[in-house]
Design an enzyme around this catalytic site. Sequence first.
Site, PDB file in Angstrom:
ATOM      1  N   SER A  95       0.822  -1.207   0.000  1.00  0.00           N
ATOM      2  CA  SER A  95       0.000   0.000   0.000  1.00  0.00           C
ATOM      3  C   SER A  95       0.857   1.258   0.000  1.00  0.00           C
ATOM      4  O   SER A  95       2.012   1.254   0.450  1.00  0.00           O
ATOM      5  CB  SER A  95      -0.906   0.015   1.223  1.00  0.00           C
ATOM      6  OG  SER A  95      -1.649  -1.170   1.306  1.00  0.00           O
TER       7      SER A  95
HETATM    8  N1  SAH Z   1      -0.268  -5.056   4.181  1.00  0.00           N
HETATM    9  C1  SAH Z   1       0.370  -5.377   2.931  1.00  0.00           C
HETATM   10  C2  SAH Z   1      -0.545  -5.057   1.766  1.00  0.00           C
HETATM   11  C3  SAH Z   1      -0.707  -6.253   0.927  1.00  0.00           C
HETATM   12  S1  SAH Z   1      -1.917  -6.144  -0.341  1.00  0.00           S
HETATM   13  C4  SAH Z   1       1.728  -4.710   2.820  1.00  0.00           C
HETATM   14  O1  SAH Z   1       2.068  -3.878   3.673  1.00  0.00           O
HETATM   15  O2  SAH Z   1       2.479  -5.035   1.899  1.00  0.00           O
HETATM   16  C5  SAH Z   1      -3.154  -7.231   0.295  1.00  0.00           C
HETATM   17  C6  SAH Z   1      -2.764  -8.650   0.517  1.00  0.00           C
HETATM   18  O3  SAH Z   1      -3.942  -9.352   0.941  1.00  0.00           O
HETATM   19  C7  SAH Z   1      -2.258  -9.386  -0.708  1.00  0.00           C
HETATM   20  O4  SAH Z   1      -0.983  -9.892  -0.442  1.00  0.00           O
HETATM   21  C8  SAH Z   1      -3.276 -10.524  -0.903  1.00  0.00           C
HETATM   22  O5  SAH Z   1      -2.701 -11.720  -1.382  1.00  0.00           O
HETATM   23  C9  SAH Z   1      -3.842 -10.687   0.491  1.00  0.00           C
HETATM   24  N2  SAH Z   1      -5.149 -11.311   0.574  1.00  0.00           N
HETATM   25  C10 SAH Z   1      -6.231 -11.164  -0.220  1.00  0.00           C
HETATM   26  N3  SAH Z   1      -7.256 -11.906   0.227  1.00  0.00           N
HETATM   27  C11 SAH Z   1      -6.826 -12.546   1.358  1.00  0.00           C
HETATM   28  C12 SAH Z   1      -7.427 -13.464   2.282  1.00  0.00           C
HETATM   29  N4  SAH Z   1      -8.682 -13.870   2.168  1.00  0.00           N
HETATM   30  N5  SAH Z   1      -6.663 -13.898   3.303  1.00  0.00           N
HETATM   31  C13 SAH Z   1      -5.376 -13.502   3.470  1.00  0.00           C
HETATM   32  N6  SAH Z   1      -4.765 -12.648   2.613  1.00  0.00           N
HETATM   33  C14 SAH Z   1      -5.479 -12.172   1.578  1.00  0.00           C
END
Ligand code: SAH
Length: 247
Positions: A95
Amino acid sequence: MPSDPDKTRTRGIADNRDETGRPAPSPAALPNLSEELTAARDVMIDRHLAGRDITDEAVLGAMRRVRRDLFIPESVRVYSYDDTPLRIGCGQTISQPYVVAFMTQTLRLEPGMRVLEIGTGSGYQTAVLVELGAEVFTIERHDDLSLAAEHALDRLGYGDRVTMRVDDGTLGWPEEAPFDRILVTAAGPKVPSRLTDQLADGGRLLIPVGEHRGRQDLVLVTKTGDTLNREEILPVSFVPLVGADGF
Ligand code: SAH
């Protein structure tokens, strides 16, 4: 203890060692931040965070300390401190720093709180939570991302405050509930009821809710006794939450 230990990787201080049994490198052994990235980091903090509405000094301090560049693939590392989301593989993004700061500030964390994070991604947001004194339980659905995040968190010395698993985070982590704070970093069609069930009395939950890849609002849910209060606080754009209570 979690019911399926295969999915959970818990590490304590004693595990912070390499294959030879020596302690893993301390943060002091990390490569220095280049002059260019140091300047970009200062602009990120002063202009994009403090210059907007990020006023919490603890959040600003944590985001100044966490090495965002070491959570980011080398190919895009020069953009590490730009106020923009970046690709981290598996079609996912880390993000934008402002959004990380805004969400973290809105959580109103206190040291020692138990935090459930859904969407480990790069592990950067996890590290910011640990910097603020949280004990973090984090779930990611992509094994590759979870492993890379684990490596970065261990290398930077955050590993002993983090428990990770690869699973569908919309189900929460019932064995470890209740949580003081729950942070979902992917956008779902609704607030998953399993997550509000796992929120402690007095707890706060943040989740982007809206269209699959379109308009979404960051929703803050607060819990008092059995009563849930819901507020839409910021228009946002996140990758989809994929799972039983997601898309
Ligand atoms: N907090 C992260 C942002 C990652 S983007 C950072 O600082 O980099 C969101 C993430 O959520 C992605 O990696 C995606 O694979 C994950 N995601 C999506 N649906 C999910 C679910 N049901 N359970 C766990 N992770 C999930």
